[in-house]
Design a protein around this motif. Structure first.
Motif, PDB file in Angstrom:
ATOM      1  N   SER A   2       0.773  -1.135  -0.250  1.00  0.00           N
ATOM      2  CA  SER A   2       0.159  -0.153   0.039  1.00  0.00           C
ATOM      3  C   SER A   2       0.982   1.237  -0.018  1.00  0.00           C
ATOM      4  CB  SER A   2      -0.867   0.230   1.185  1.00  0.00           C
ATOM      5  OG  SER A   2      -1.772  -1.193   1.324  1.00  0.00           O
ATOM      6  N   THR A   3       0.491   2.234  -0.610  1.00  0.00           N
ATOM      7  CA  THR A   3       0.977   3.743  -0.573  1.00  0.00           C
ATOM      8  C   THR A   3       0.416   4.615  -0.052  1.00  0.00           C
ATOM      9  OG1 THR A   3       2.385   2.959  -2.373  1.00  0.00           O
ATOM     10  CG2 THR A   3       2.185   5.223  -2.243  1.00  0.00           C
ATOM     11  N   LEU A   4       0.925   5.554   0.871  1.00  0.00           N
ATOM     12  CA  LEU A   4       0.298   6.540   1.358  1.00  0.00           C
ATOM     13  C   LEU A   4       1.221   8.016   1.161  1.00  0.00           C
ATOM     14  CD1 LEU A   4      -1.919   7.842   3.249  1.00  0.00           C
ATOM     15  CD2 LEU A   4      -0.300   7.384   5.238  1.00  0.00           C
ATOM     16  N   GLU A   5       0.456   8.952   0.601  1.00  0.00           N
ATOM     17  CA  GLU A   5       1.165  10.257   0.427  1.00  0.00           C
ATOM     18  C   GLU A   5       0.424  11.139   0.989  1.00  0.00           C
ATOM     19  OE1 GLU A   5       2.064  11.192  -3.661  1.00  0.00           O
ATOM     20  OE2 GLU A   5       3.196   9.374  -3.958  1.00  0.00           O
ATOM     21  N   LYS A   6       0.997  12.048   1.928  1.00  0.00           N
ATOM     22  CA  LYS A   6       0.587  13.130   2.492  1.00  0.00           C
ATOM     23  C   LYS A   6       1.282  14.375   2.617  1.00  0.00           C
ATOM     24  CE  LYS A   6      -3.338  11.564   4.331  1.00  0.00           C
ATOM     25  NZ  LYS A   6      -4.666  12.127   3.621  1.00  0.00           N
ATOM     26  N   HIS A   7       0.908  15.663   2.603  1.00  0.00           N
ATOM     27  CA  HIS A   7       1.958  16.711   2.879  1.00  0.00           C
ATOM     28  C   HIS A   7       1.487  17.683   3.876  1.00  0.00           C
ATOM     29  CE1 HIS A   7      -0.983  18.419  -0.037  1.00  0.00           C
ATOM     30  NE2 HIS A   7      -0.616  19.807   0.723  1.00  0.00           N
ATOM     31  N   VAL A   8       2.379  18.758   4.111  1.00  0.00           N
ATOM     32  CA  VAL A   8       1.964  19.640   5.040  1.00  0.00           C
ATOM     33  C   VAL A   8       2.942  20.789   4.655  1.00  0.00           C
ATOM     34  CG1 VAL A   8       3.896  19.126   6.782  1.00  0.00           C
ATOM     35  CG2 VAL A   8       1.742  20.344   7.515  1.00  0.00           C
ATOM     36  N   ASP A   9       2.370  22.000   4.606  1.00  0.00           N
ATOM     37  CA  ASP A   9       3.181  23.405   4.123  1.00  0.00           C
ATOM     38  C   ASP A   9       3.546  23.754   5.461  1.00  0.00           C
ATOM     39  OD1 ASP A   9       2.559  22.828   1.703  1.00  0.00           O
ATOM     40  OD2 ASP A   9       0.883  24.286   1.590  1.00  0.00           O
ATOM     41  N   VAL A  10       4.912  24.116   5.462  1.00  0.00           N
ATOM     42  CA  VAL A  10       5.570  24.755   6.813  1.00  0.00           C
ATOM     43  C   VAL A  10       6.138  26.245   6.639  1.00  0.00           C
ATOM     44  CG1 VAL A  10       6.007  22.484   7.949  1.00  0.00           C
ATOM     45  CG2 VAL A  10       7.743  23.812   6.446  1.00  0.00           C
ATOM     46  N   GLY A  11       6.226  26.974   7.574  1.00  0.00           N
ATOM     47  CA  GLY A  11       6.355  28.430   7.623  1.00  0.00           C
ATOM     48  C   GLY A  11       7.826  28.529   7.819  1.00  0.00           C
ATOM     49  N   VAL A  12       8.876  27.867   7.130  1.00  0.00           N
ATOM     50  CA  VAL A  12      10.169  27.727   7.198  1.00  0.00           C
ATOM     51  C   VAL A  12      10.737  27.793   5.816  1.00  0.00           C
ATOM     52  CG1 VAL A  12      10.031  27.190   9.776  1.00  0.00           C
ATOM     53  CG2 VAL A  12      10.692  25.448   7.637  1.00  0.00           C
ATOM     54  N   PRO A  13      11.887  28.352   5.475  1.00  0.00           N
ATOM     55  CA  PRO A  13      12.813  28.163   4.346  1.00  0.00           C
ATOM     56  C   PRO A  13      13.083  26.834   4.116  1.00  0.00           C
ATOM     57  CG  PRO A  13      13.568  29.921   5.523  1.00  0.00           C
ATOM     58  CD  PRO A  13      12.684  29.176   6.328  1.00  0.00           C
ATOM     59  N   ILE A  14      13.114  26.311   2.975  1.00  0.00           N
ATOM     60  CA  ILE A  14      13.557  24.725   2.745  1.00  0.00           C
ATOM     61  C   ILE A  14      14.726  24.236   3.284  1.00  0.00           C
ATOM     62  CG2 ILE A  14      14.896  25.368   0.398  1.00  0.00           C
ATOM     63  CD1 ILE A  14      13.480  22.674  -0.776  1.00  0.00           C
ATOM     64  N   ASP A  15      15.816  25.092   3.462  1.00  0.00           N
ATOM     65  CA  ASP A  15      16.831  24.575   4.098  1.00  0.00           C
ATOM     66  C   ASP A  15      16.754  24.495   5.847  1.00  0.00           C
ATOM     67  OD1 ASP A  15      18.466  25.216   2.019  1.00  0.00           O
ATOM     68  OD2 ASP A  15      19.141  26.935   2.226  1.00  0.00           O
ATOM     69  N   LYS A  16      15.997  25.262   6.298  1.00  0.00           N
ATOM     70  CA  LYS A  16      15.591  24.913   7.603  1.00  0.00           C
ATOM     71  C   LYS A  16      14.833  23.749   8.054  1.00  0.00           C
ATOM     72  CE  LYS A  16      13.834  26.810  11.811  1.00  0.00           C
ATOM     73  NZ  LYS A  16      13.315  27.971  12.856  1.00  0.00           N
ATOM     74  N   ALA A  17      13.693  23.554   6.973  1.00  0.00           N
ATOM     75  CA  ALA A  17      13.012  22.116   6.783  1.00  0.00           C
ATOM     76  C   ALA A  17      13.906  21.049   6.473  1.00  0.00           C
ATOM     77  CB  ALA A  17      11.953  22.155   5.902  1.00  0.00           C
ATOM     78  N   TRP A  18      14.870  21.102   5.826  1.00  0.00           N
ATOM     79  CA  TRP A  18      15.612  20.108   5.290  1.00  0.00           C
ATOM     80  C   TRP A  18      16.405  19.552   6.571  1.00  0.00           C
ATOM     81  CZ3 TRP A  18      16.421  16.164   2.250  1.00  0.00           C
ATOM     82  CH2 TRP A  18      17.723  15.575   2.128  1.00  0.00           C
ATOM     83  N   LYS A 137       4.795  22.107  13.572  1.00  0.00           N
ATOM     84  CA  LYS A 137       4.715  22.713  15.059  1.00  0.00           C
ATOM     85  C   LYS A 137       6.413  23.010  15.379  1.00  0.00           C
ATOM     86  CE  LYS A 137       0.348  21.672  16.682  1.00  0.00           C
ATOM     87  NZ  LYS A 137      -0.489  20.938  17.449  1.00  0.00           N
ATOM     88  N   TYR A 138       7.042  21.827  15.341  1.00  0.00           N
ATOM     89  CA  TYR A 138       8.256  21.447  15.782  1.00  0.00           C
ATOM     90  C   TYR A 138       9.268  22.706  14.952  1.00  0.00           C
ATOM     91  CZ  TYR A 138      12.975  19.583  16.176  1.00  0.00           C
ATOM     92  OH  TYR A 138      14.280  19.064  16.072  1.00  0.00           O
ATOM     93  N   VAL A 139       9.339  22.553  13.597  1.00  0.00           N
ATOM     94  CA  VAL A 139      10.194  23.387  12.778  1.00  0.00           C
ATOM     95  C   VAL A 139       9.782  24.811  12.918  1.00  0.00           C
ATOM     96  CG1 VAL A 139       8.922  23.113  10.707  1.00  0.00           C
ATOM     97  CG2 VAL A 139      11.302  23.220  10.559  1.00  0.00           C
ATOM     98  N   GLU A 140       8.444  25.100  13.178  1.00  0.00           N
ATOM     99  CA  GLU A 140       8.041  26.616  13.057  1.00  0.00           C
ATOM    100  C   GLU A 140       8.409  27.220  14.210  1.00  0.00           C
ATOM    101  OE1 GLU A 140       3.934  26.591  11.796  1.00  0.00           O
ATOM    102  OE2 GLU A 140       4.470  26.452   9.538  1.00  0.00           O
ATOM    103  N   GLN A 141       8.743  26.357  15.488  1.00  0.00           N
ATOM    104  CA  GLN A 141       8.928  27.043  16.606  1.00  0.00           C
ATOM    105  C   GLN A 141      10.407  27.246  16.872  1.00  0.00           C
ATOM    106  OE1 GLN A 141       7.094  24.321  19.568  1.00  0.00           O
ATOM    107  NE2 GLN A 141       5.064  25.348  19.124  1.00  0.00           N
ATOM    108  N   GLY A 142      11.187  26.845  15.613  1.00  0.00           N
ATOM    109  CA  GLY A 142      12.682  27.129  15.779  1.00  0.00           C
ATOM    110  C   GLY A 142      13.696  26.134  16.273  1.00  0.00           C
TER     111      GLY A 142
END
Length: 143
Positions: A2-18, A137-142
């Protein structure tokens, strides 16, 4: 499988998310059930996962895709899982995090317990969605 795909948009630049996604040691802060995680220099990770009243040890291998935008992984042994995190810059300060998970429902149930059939698919989808929201929440809280 089975395959599942989900996404979320985060309020940080790509480098910080990475950077946040790439530090497996921090997964216990945003992935439900992960109690401990560590990596080695050879692209391997070990995770201690609590599911119900059981703790499972899971080993995985991971590799970076091109341009620090894709992190691919697969477990070694049971349960057989594979997936990826893909990052897409939406603008200078926002990033879409796409999670893809491929799994055998029977193996997941046998390893971690839980329902069968449609109920299991809903449970897996809920877990992935919640983990993505926790990551947001984790990434946006810095952290």
């Amino acid at each position: 499988m089975s395959t599942l795909e989900k996404h979320v948009d985060v309020g940080v630049p790509i480098d910080k998310a990475w950077d946040s996604l790439h530090h497996v040691e921090n997964y216990s802060r945003f992935v439900d059930g992960v109690r401990d995680a560590h990596t080695d220099a050879k692209g391997r990770a070990h995770l201690s996962i609590e599911a119900g009243d059981h703790t499972r040890e899971v080993d995985a291998e991971y590799a970076d895709g091109p341009d620090n935008r894709v992190l691919e992984w697969h477990t070694r042994g049971t349960p057989e899982l594979m997936g990826s995190f893909s990052l897409l810059p939406l603008d200078k300060n926002h990033t879409r995090v796409q999670a893809r998970l491929e799994y055998d429902p029977d193996t997941v149930r046998d390893t971690f317990g839980g329902p069968r059939g449609f109920a299991q698919a809903n449970a897996v989808e809920r877990v992935v969605r919640n983990d993505l929201e926790h990551f947001k929440k984790y990434v946006e809280q810095g952290r």
